[in-house]
Scaffold this active site. Structure first.
Site, PDB file in Angstrom:
ATOM      1  N   LEU A 120      68.336  72.839  13.882  1.00 32.68           N
ATOM      2  CA  LEU A 120      68.545  71.573  14.362  1.00 32.68           C
ATOM      3  C   LEU A 120      69.344  71.511  15.527  1.00 32.68           C
ATOM      4  O   LEU A 120      70.496  72.293  15.324  1.00 32.68           O
ATOM      5  CB  LEU A 120      69.124  70.530  13.711  1.00 32.68           C
ATOM      6  N   ASP A 121      68.754  71.695  16.681  1.00 29.61           N
ATOM      7  CA  ASP A 121      70.328  71.429  18.034  1.00 29.61           C
ATOM      8  C   ASP A 121      71.367  70.335  17.295  1.00 29.61           C
ATOM      9  O   ASP A 121      71.366  70.400  16.272  1.00 29.61           O
ATOM     10  CB  ASP A 121      69.550  70.781  18.940  1.00 29.61           C
TER      11      ASP A 121
END
Length: 166
Positions: free
Chosen positions: A48-49
């Site tokens: 996930l960013d």
């Protein structure tokens, strides 16, 4: 210790920051119970960013072998789209490189446009992504000023729903 943990990753930290935190917790727990501190293998099923928040699947021990099959499974994303603004990172963290006027749209227009993204589509991963290219992360190459022609890849979008429109 083997298994899968569902962790709600907050915004502002990386996926690997979550792994480091869990490793510290498990090391303290193992020391408190006098269990051996042999290296516990921990991985995750998809990055996930740092600005993203959501469920991050952590894989413990032998469960890390399931990573490939889990990463290919369907996922649900929710996001906010700003029309008319392009950034140098293709996300909300970048510097605006172009701002163009957006014609007046109604929610029905947006829903109709969203239908074009349903099904199997070609998607070009952004230069600032965690994907690997020649053994390095794309975002590292992008930050180093390396311009790449990233090929598209097939993805399947099962549903694209407009939840709010303003």
């Amino acid at each position: 210790m083997d298994g899968i943990l569902n962790v709600n990753k907050p915004s502002g930290i990386t996926s690997y920051d979550v792994i480091r935190h869990i490793k510290r917790i498990l090391a303290v727990e193992r020391m408190a119970t006098n269990k051996p501190l042999n290296r516990l293998k921990i991985g995750h099923a998809g990055t996930l960013d740092p600005f993203a928040e959501g469920v991050l699947l952590l894989l413990l021990g032998r469960s890390t072998k399931q990573s490939f099959s889990l990463m290919g499974s369907p996922k649900i994303y929710e996001g906010i789209i700003t029309l008319g603004t392009q950034t140098d990172t293709d996300d909300c963290t970048g510097r605006a490189t172009a701002i163009v006027p957006v014609p007046h749209l109604c929610v029905d227009d947006a829903r109709s446009a969203a239908q074009a993204f349903i099904g199997e589509i070609d998607q070009v991963p952004p230069a600032y992504s965690a994907l690997h290219w020649g053994g390095r992360r794309l975002y590292d190459l992008a930050r180093a000023g390396v311009a790449l022609e990233i090929p598209s890849r097939k993805v399947h979008v099962y549903e694209f729903e407009i939840l709010n429109f303003f």
